[in-house]
Design a protein around this motif. Structure first.
Motif, PDB file in Angstrom:
ATOM      1  N   VAL A 117     -18.543 -20.094  20.737  1.00 57.47           N
ATOM      2  CA  VAL A 117     -17.340 -20.701  21.320  1.00 57.47           C
ATOM      3  C   VAL A 117     -16.438 -19.609  21.873  1.00 57.47           C
ATOM      4  N   ASN A 118     -16.100 -19.702  23.157  1.00 56.90           N
ATOM      5  CA  ASN A 118     -15.166 -18.776  23.797  1.00 56.90           C
ATOM      6  C   ASN A 118     -13.758 -19.353  23.704  1.00 56.90           C
ATOM      7  N   ILE A 119     -12.866 -18.631  23.046  1.00 60.97           N
ATOM      8  CA  ILE A 119     -11.538 -19.160  22.740  1.00 60.97           C
ATOM      9  C   ILE A 119     -10.463 -18.204  23.236  1.00 60.97           C
ATOM     10  N   SER A 120      -9.494 -18.725  23.981  1.00 60.73           N
ATOM     11  CA  SER A 120      -8.364 -17.938  24.474  1.00 60.73           C
ATOM     12  C   SER A 120      -7.131 -18.262  23.631  1.00 60.73           C
ATOM     13  N   VAL A 121      -6.478 -17.215  23.141  1.00 66.19           N
ATOM     14  CA  VAL A 121      -5.342 -17.415  22.239  1.00 66.19           C
ATOM     15  C   VAL A 121      -4.228 -16.434  22.594  1.00 66.19           C
ATOM     16  N   ALA A 122      -2.981 -16.885  22.494  1.00 67.42           N
ATOM     17  CA  ALA A 122      -1.836 -15.989  22.702  1.00 67.42           C
ATOM     18  C   ALA A 122      -1.903 -14.859  21.681  1.00 67.42           C
ATOM     19  N   PRO A 123      -1.616 -13.616  22.099  1.00 62.16           N
ATOM     20  CA  PRO A 123      -1.813 -12.448  21.229  1.00 62.16           C
ATOM     21  C   PRO A 123      -1.140 -12.555  19.868  1.00 62.16           C
ATOM     22  N   PHE A 124       0.112 -12.973  19.825  1.00 58.51           N
ATOM     23  CA  PHE A 124       0.860 -12.988  18.574  1.00 58.51           C
ATOM     24  C   PHE A 124       0.281 -13.992  17.587  1.00 58.51           C
ATOM     25  N   PHE A 125      -0.051 -15.182  18.085  1.00 58.04           N
ATOM     26  CA  PHE A 125      -0.651 -16.198  17.222  1.00 58.04           C
ATOM     27  C   PHE A 125      -2.010 -15.734  16.734  1.00 58.04           C
ATOM     28  N   LEU A 126      -2.760 -15.078  17.598  1.00 57.44           N
ATOM     29  CA  LEU A 126      -4.101 -14.614  17.251  1.00 57.44           C
ATOM     30  C   LEU A 126      -4.054 -13.595  16.124  1.00 57.44           C
ATOM     31  N   THR A 127      -3.189 -12.583  16.261  1.00 51.75           N
ATOM     32  CA  THR A 127      -3.182 -11.488  15.283  1.00 51.75           C
ATOM     33  C   THR A 127      -2.454 -11.856  13.997  1.00 51.75           C
ATOM     34  N   ARG A 128      -1.414 -12.681  14.072  1.00 49.13           N
ATOM     35  CA  ARG A 128      -0.593 -12.945  12.891  1.00 49.13           C
ATOM     36  C   ARG A 128      -1.050 -14.148  12.076  1.00 49.13           C
ATOM     37  N   TRP A 129      -1.619 -15.155  12.722  1.00 48.27           N
ATOM     38  CA  TRP A 129      -2.003 -16.343  11.962  1.00 48.27           C
ATOM     39  C   TRP A 129      -3.513 -16.550  11.924  1.00 48.27           C
ATOM     40  N   ILE A 166      18.013  -8.118  18.736  1.00 48.18           N
ATOM     41  CA  ILE A 166      17.700  -9.258  17.879  1.00 48.18           C
ATOM     42  C   ILE A 166      16.761 -10.186  18.635  1.00 48.18           C
ATOM     43  N   ALA A 167      15.665 -10.582  18.000  1.00 51.84           N
ATOM     44  CA  ALA A 167      14.691 -11.470  18.635  1.00 51.84           C
ATOM     45  C   ALA A 167      14.656 -12.802  17.904  1.00 51.84           C
ATOM     46  N   LEU A 168      14.271 -13.833  18.641  1.00 49.99           N
ATOM     47  CA  LEU A 168      13.992 -15.129  18.029  1.00 49.99           C
ATOM     48  C   LEU A 168      12.486 -15.219  17.809  1.00 49.99           C
ATOM     49  N   ALA A 169      12.084 -15.518  16.577  1.00 48.18           N
ATOM     50  CA  ALA A 169      10.651 -15.551  16.286  1.00 48.18           C
ATOM     51  C   ALA A 169      10.338 -16.662  15.300  1.00 48.18           C
ATOM     52  N   ASP A 170       9.129 -17.152  15.397  1.00 43.36           N
ATOM     53  CA  ASP A 170       8.622 -18.120  14.430  1.00 43.36           C
ATOM     54  C   ASP A 170       8.508 -17.394  13.085  1.00 43.36           C
ATOM     55  N   ARG A 171       9.244 -17.859  12.087  1.00 39.80           N
ATOM     56  CA  ARG A 171       9.283 -17.147  10.807  1.00 39.80           C
ATOM     57  C   ARG A 171       7.900 -17.024  10.179  1.00 39.80           C
ATOM     58  N   VAL A 172       7.056 -18.019  10.377  1.00 38.20           N
ATOM     59  CA  VAL A 172       5.705 -17.976   9.810  1.00 38.20           C
ATOM     60  C   VAL A 172       4.939 -16.768  10.333  1.00 38.20           C
ATOM     61  N   LEU A 173       5.128 -16.452  11.618  1.00 40.35           N
ATOM     62  CA  LEU A 173       4.357 -15.382  12.239  1.00 40.35           C
ATOM     63  C   LEU A 173       4.925 -13.990  11.968  1.00 40.35           C
ATOM     64  N   ARG A 195       5.074 -11.301   7.351  1.00 39.28           N
ATOM     65  CA  ARG A 195       4.630 -10.009   6.828  1.00 39.28           C
ATOM     66  C   ARG A 195       5.696  -8.943   7.036  1.00 39.28           C
ATOM     67  N   GLU A 196       6.316  -8.923   8.241  1.00 39.81           N
ATOM     68  CA  GLU A 196       7.339  -7.919   8.542  1.00 39.81           C
ATOM     69  C   GLU A 196       8.595  -8.124   7.695  1.00 39.81           C
ATOM     70  N   ILE A 197       8.924  -9.390   7.406  1.00 37.96           N
ATOM     71  CA  ILE A 197      10.093  -9.676   6.577  1.00 37.96           C
ATOM     72  C   ILE A 197       9.837  -9.246   5.135  1.00 37.96           C
ATOM     73  N   GLU A 198       8.648  -9.555   4.629  1.00 37.26           N
ATOM     74  CA  GLU A 198       8.313  -9.210   3.245  1.00 37.26           C
ATOM     75  C   GLU A 198       8.244  -7.703   3.030  1.00 37.26           C
ATOM     76  N   THR A 199       7.790  -6.960   4.034  1.00 45.21           N
ATOM     77  CA  THR A 199       7.658  -5.510   3.891  1.00 45.21           C
ATOM     78  C   THR A 199       8.948  -4.765   4.259  1.00 45.21           C
ATOM     79  N   GLY A 200       9.971  -5.500   4.699  1.00 39.93           N
ATOM     80  CA  GLY A 200      11.250  -4.867   4.990  1.00 39.93           C
ATOM     81  C   GLY A 200      11.355  -4.282   6.385  1.00 39.93           C
ATOM     82  N   LYS A 201      10.387  -4.547   7.252  1.00 46.15           N
ATOM     83  CA  LYS A 201      10.485  -4.053   8.624  1.00 46.15           C
ATOM     84  C   LYS A 201      11.472  -4.887   9.435  1.00 46.15           C
ATOM     85  N   LEU A 202      11.617  -6.135   9.063  1.00 43.25           N
ATOM     86  CA  LEU A 202      12.562  -7.028   9.728  1.00 43.25           C
ATOM     87  C   LEU A 202      13.442  -7.706   8.694  1.00 43.25           C
ATOM     88  N   ALA A 203      14.646  -8.037   9.113  1.00 41.11           N
ATOM     89  CA  ALA A 203      15.573  -8.788   8.265  1.00 41.11           C
ATOM     90  C   ALA A 203      15.821 -10.149   8.900  1.00 41.11           C
TER      91      ALA A 203
END
Length: 306
Positions: free
Chosen positions: A92-104, A233-240, A243-251
């Motif tokens: 199956v050939n699947i195209s996915v947005a980079p952020f969703f692909l790598t983070r979820w 400051i960026a707006l981001a889906d918290r689910v994605l 990892r950065e929030i838990e490791t302290g890279k983002l607040a």
């Protein structure tokens, strides 16, 4: 039916407006092009070209014929490509947005492999929409409202955003202590999606200051990276960005959740007969997403009782 080769010659000559250029493209002689076109005109009983001062132009009949011939040749090409790439129905050939692909998606792929060891997933990373009619891509994950034409779409998850920024923004003379303080820093948005910040600020009753700076990036991945580096400051889906929030890279100190009215969807060409591999991936990702949502809701409920 007219000879297929004659139709190819006709299409090339009409597109170039030149027998010589058509001959170059098809790797034949100009006389061979003329011969093929003459035989096609005899078959149809109508003239397709008129010649004026070393130039060739389509007749009215030729113009009417060209559109249908081009559509037919495109369909033959697409059918051939589909047949050639469908030999392995478990791939199956699947195209996915980079952020969703790598983070979820990538962190969960081993679960799919354990369940479907006979299915080969071939991922590509892209931000745009897929022309399934002329592409080898079987399926894609889109971000939007699910109202695309020509595709079957399956809702995966609604997107809820929260402001994220470097922990250093919580310190110093210009520290962010309340949501209102965010307008004193650079607001990062995705190209073409500036409205997301406007809507988010309206929801919390905050007005943009004339001095508020903004900056855009082409993808969520780049916007989040800029936020990590302390650019703004960026707006981001918290689910994605969990990892950065838990490791302290983002607040993400504020309990803010902005509904974007958009969602992630799994899509593929409308009315396409799904292969075994496509069915396996569709059913797995929808089940995996529902389980993920249920687990998060349960975790929130437990937090509320603690």
């Amino acid at each position: 039916m007219p000879p297929l080769n004659a139709l190819r010659v006709f299409e090339a000559a009409a597109r170039h407006g030149s027998f010589n250029k058509a001959a170059e493209e098809l790797c034949v002689t100009p006389s061979a092009v003329s011969h093929q076109l003459k035989s096609l005109e005899e078959f149809l009983g109508q003239k397709l070209f008129r010649r004026e001062k070393r130039q060739v132009y389509l007749t009215g009949a030729g113009e009417r014929y060209l559109g249908s011939v081009q559509l037919a040749l495109d369909e033959v090409e697409s059918a051939t490509r589909r047949l050639m790439t469908a030999t392995n129905t478990s791939a199956v050939n699947i195209s996915v947005a980079p952020f969703f692909l790598t983070r979820w998606l990538v962190p969960r792929i081993t679960r799919f492999q354990q369940r479907f060891p006979d299915v080969e997933l071939r991922f590509s990373s892209t931000m745009g929409y897929i022309d399934f009619e002329h592409s080898d891509t079987d399926m894609a994950v889109y971000y939007g409202r699910g109202n695309w034409e020509g595709v079957e779409s399956h809702l995966l998850r609604n997107i809820v955003q929260t402001p994220v920024f470097a922990p250093s923004f919580l310190e110093g003379d210009n520290a962010i202590q309340t949501p209102e303080d965010m307008v004193n820093h650079t607001l990062i948005y995705i190209s073409g999606r500036r409205h997301e910040w406007n809507r988010a600020l309206r929801e919390i009753g905050v007005s943009l200051s004339a001095a508020t700076r903004t900056m855009s990036f082409s993808s969520t991945s780049l916007a989040v990276s800029a936020a990590i580096e302390g650019i703004g400051i960026a707006l981001a889906d918290r689910v994605l960005v969990e990892r950065e929030i838990e490791t302290g890279k983002l607040a993400a100190p504020f309990e803010l959740a902005f509904d974007t009215q958009n969602a992630f969807y799994l899509v593929y060409k409308e009315k396409r007969a799904l292969t075994y591999g496509m069915r396996a991936f569709r059913d797995w990702i929808m089940e995996e997403m529902q389980n993920d949502i249920a687990d998060r809701n349960m975790a929130k409920a437990q937090e509320g009782t603690d």
